[in-house]
Write a protein that holds these residues in place. Structure first.
Motif, PDB file in Angstrom:
ATOM      1  N   GLY A 113     -35.243 -57.387 107.949  1.00 28.69           N
ATOM      2  CA  GLY A 113     -35.047 -58.527 107.067  1.00 28.69           C
ATOM      3  C   GLY A 113     -35.436 -59.844 107.717  1.00 28.69           C
ATOM      4  O   GLY A 113     -36.095 -60.685 107.104  1.00 28.69           O
ATOM      5  N   CYS A 114     -35.022 -60.018 108.971  1.00 29.46           N
ATOM      6  CA  CYS A 114     -35.358 -61.260 109.683  1.00 29.46           C
ATOM      7  C   CYS A 114     -36.860 -61.408 109.870  1.00 29.46           C
ATOM      8  O   CYS A 114     -37.440 -62.461 109.575  1.00 29.46           O
ATOM      9  CB  CYS A 114     -34.647 -61.297 111.033  1.00 29.46           C
ATOM     10  SG  CYS A 114     -32.870 -61.504 110.884  1.00 29.46           S
ATOM     11  N   LEU A 115     -37.496 -60.361 110.339  1.00 29.18           N
ATOM     12  CA  LEU A 115     -38.936 -60.441 110.581  1.00 29.18           C
ATOM     13  C   LEU A 115     -39.711 -60.472 109.266  1.00 29.18           C
ATOM     14  O   LEU A 115     -40.749 -61.138 109.169  1.00 29.18           O
ATOM     15  CB  LEU A 115     -39.390 -59.291 111.476  1.00 29.18           C
ATOM     16  CG  LEU A 115     -38.756 -59.299 112.878  1.00 29.18           C
ATOM     17  CD1 LEU A 115     -39.280 -58.129 113.708  1.00 29.18           C
ATOM     18  CD2 LEU A 115     -38.997 -60.617 113.592  1.00 29.18           C
ATOM     19  N   GLY A 116     -39.197 -59.792 108.256  1.00 29.19           N
ATOM     20  CA  GLY A 116     -39.834 -59.841 106.941  1.00 29.19           C
ATOM     21  C   GLY A 116     -39.776 -61.242 106.342  1.00 29.19           C
ATOM     22  O   GLY A 116     -40.738 -61.712 105.729  1.00 29.19           O
ATOM     23  N   ALA A 117     -38.645 -61.918 106.513  1.00 27.46           N
ATOM     24  CA  ALA A 117     -38.521 -63.290 106.017  1.00 27.46           C
ATOM     25  C   ALA A 117     -39.511 -64.207 106.727  1.00 27.46           C
ATOM     26  O   ALA A 117     -40.168 -65.051 106.092  1.00 27.46           O
ATOM     27  CB  ALA A 117     -37.093 -63.799 106.214  1.00 27.46           C
ATOM     28  N   MET A 118     -39.643 -64.036 108.039  1.00 23.76           N
ATOM     29  CA  MET A 118     -40.622 -64.842 108.783  1.00 23.76           C
ATOM     30  C   MET A 118     -42.036 -64.565 108.297  1.00 23.76           C
ATOM     31  O   MET A 118     -42.830 -65.489 108.087  1.00 23.76           O
ATOM     32  CB  MET A 118     -40.552 -64.545 110.286  1.00 23.76           C
ATOM     33  CG  MET A 118     -39.366 -65.129 110.981  1.00 23.76           C
ATOM     34  SD  MET A 118     -39.511 -64.916 112.765  1.00 23.76           S
ATOM     35  CE  MET A 118     -40.389 -66.415 113.172  1.00 23.76           C
ATOM     36  N   ALA A 119     -42.359 -63.296 108.143  1.00 22.97           N
ATOM     37  CA  ALA A 119     -43.701 -62.925 107.695  1.00 22.97           C
ATOM     38  C   ALA A 119     -43.993 -63.528 106.324  1.00 22.97           C
ATOM     39  O   ALA A 119     -45.123 -63.992 106.071  1.00 22.97           O
ATOM     40  CB  ALA A 119     -43.853 -61.405 107.668  1.00 22.97           C
ATOM     41  N   THR A 120     -42.998 -63.559 105.454  1.00 20.01           N
ATOM     42  CA  THR A 120     -43.182 -64.141 104.122  1.00 20.01           C
ATOM     43  C   THR A 120     -43.461 -65.636 104.210  1.00 20.01           C
ATOM     44  O   THR A 120     -44.380 -66.151 103.564  1.00 20.01           O
ATOM     45  CB  THR A 120     -41.936 -63.881 103.247  1.00 20.01           C
ATOM     46  OG1 THR A 120     -41.748 -62.465 103.138  1.00 20.01           O
ATOM     47  CG2 THR A 120     -42.088 -64.492 101.868  1.00 20.01           C
ATOM     48  N   VAL A 121     -42.666 -66.341 105.015  1.00 19.19           N
ATOM     49  CA  VAL A 121     -42.890 -67.787 105.185  1.00 19.19           C
ATOM     50  C   VAL A 121     -44.287 -68.034 105.747  1.00 19.19           C
ATOM     51  O   VAL A 121     -45.026 -68.886 105.243  1.00 19.19           O
ATOM     52  CB  VAL A 121     -41.804 -68.410 106.090  1.00 19.19           C
ATOM     53  CG1 VAL A 121     -42.165 -69.833 106.501  1.00 19.19           C
ATOM     54  CG2 VAL A 121     -40.453 -68.383 105.386  1.00 19.19           C
TER      55      VAL A 121
END
Length: 195
Positions: A113-121
């Motif tokens: 979730g954390c890395l996915g949120a970063m990737a999305t941003v």
């Protein structure tokens, strides 16, 4: 994607990326193994970020995209977005460190979730930045994009490099990052003692 949305996400990228860090602070359960594996990545990511800021300068801290020159030297000779690559490595390191004692499903959810949120941003703001750079530097930026990848670095640097290492820029531009890094380290230490 809508340019106004990209500009809004770019302006608020720090706040957007604080959410995953807060999730780690709240739900993470560190242990010695996770800390031993994760912290070297966190420090390596911060070192990459500092190397990049030494070349790009303080313009990376603004609420709007700016670039007085096209920097293609230092880490920019290997990857177009070394600041974001460094941030991602740092975040991965902290995610591993904070979730060492979490159950497997929770660990996967938190790290993913954390890395996915970063990737999305980053998937939103990188095209926004590159649109600006293409308009500002034209063919020079297009040639740069042809020889240097956006996220995963080349093993060899690109031939044409410009830009100067300015170590003083690190102190000017990275104060907030150093404070955030220190807060994460302190929180990790406290949580590790409490688990």
């Amino acid at each position: 994607m809508n340019s106004e949305l990209q500009a809004l996400v770019f302006k608020n990228r720090g706040a957007a990326l604080a959410v995953p860090a807060l999730l780690l602070l709240i739900f993470g359960k560190p242990n010695a193994f996770g800390v031993a594996v994760g912290l070297p990545f966190a420090f390596a990511g911060e070192l990459l970020r500092c190397w990049a800021v030494g070349y790009s300068g303080v313009t990376t801290r603004g609420n709007a995209v700016t670039a007085p020159e096209l920097v293609t030297g230092g880490p920019y000779a290997y990857v177009r977005n070394p600041l974001y690559a460094g941030n991602f490595i740092t975040a991965a390191g902290f995610a591993i460190a904070f979730t060492g004692a979490n159950a497997t499903a929770a660990k996967i959810a938190l790290i993913g979730g954390c890395l996915g949120a970063m990737a999305t941003v980053y998937a939103i703001i990188i095209p926004h930045e590159e649109k600006f750079l293409r308009a500002r530097f034209g063919e020079a930026f297009v040639r740069y994009c042809e020889s240097v990848p956006p996220i995963v670095p080349n093993l060899e640097p690109a031939d044409a490099q410009q830009g100067t290492w300015k170590p003083g820029a690190i102190a000017q531009a990275e104060t907030r990052t150093f404070i955030t890094f220190g807060v994460m380290l302190a929180a990790l230490a406290v949580k590790a003692l409490l688990v």
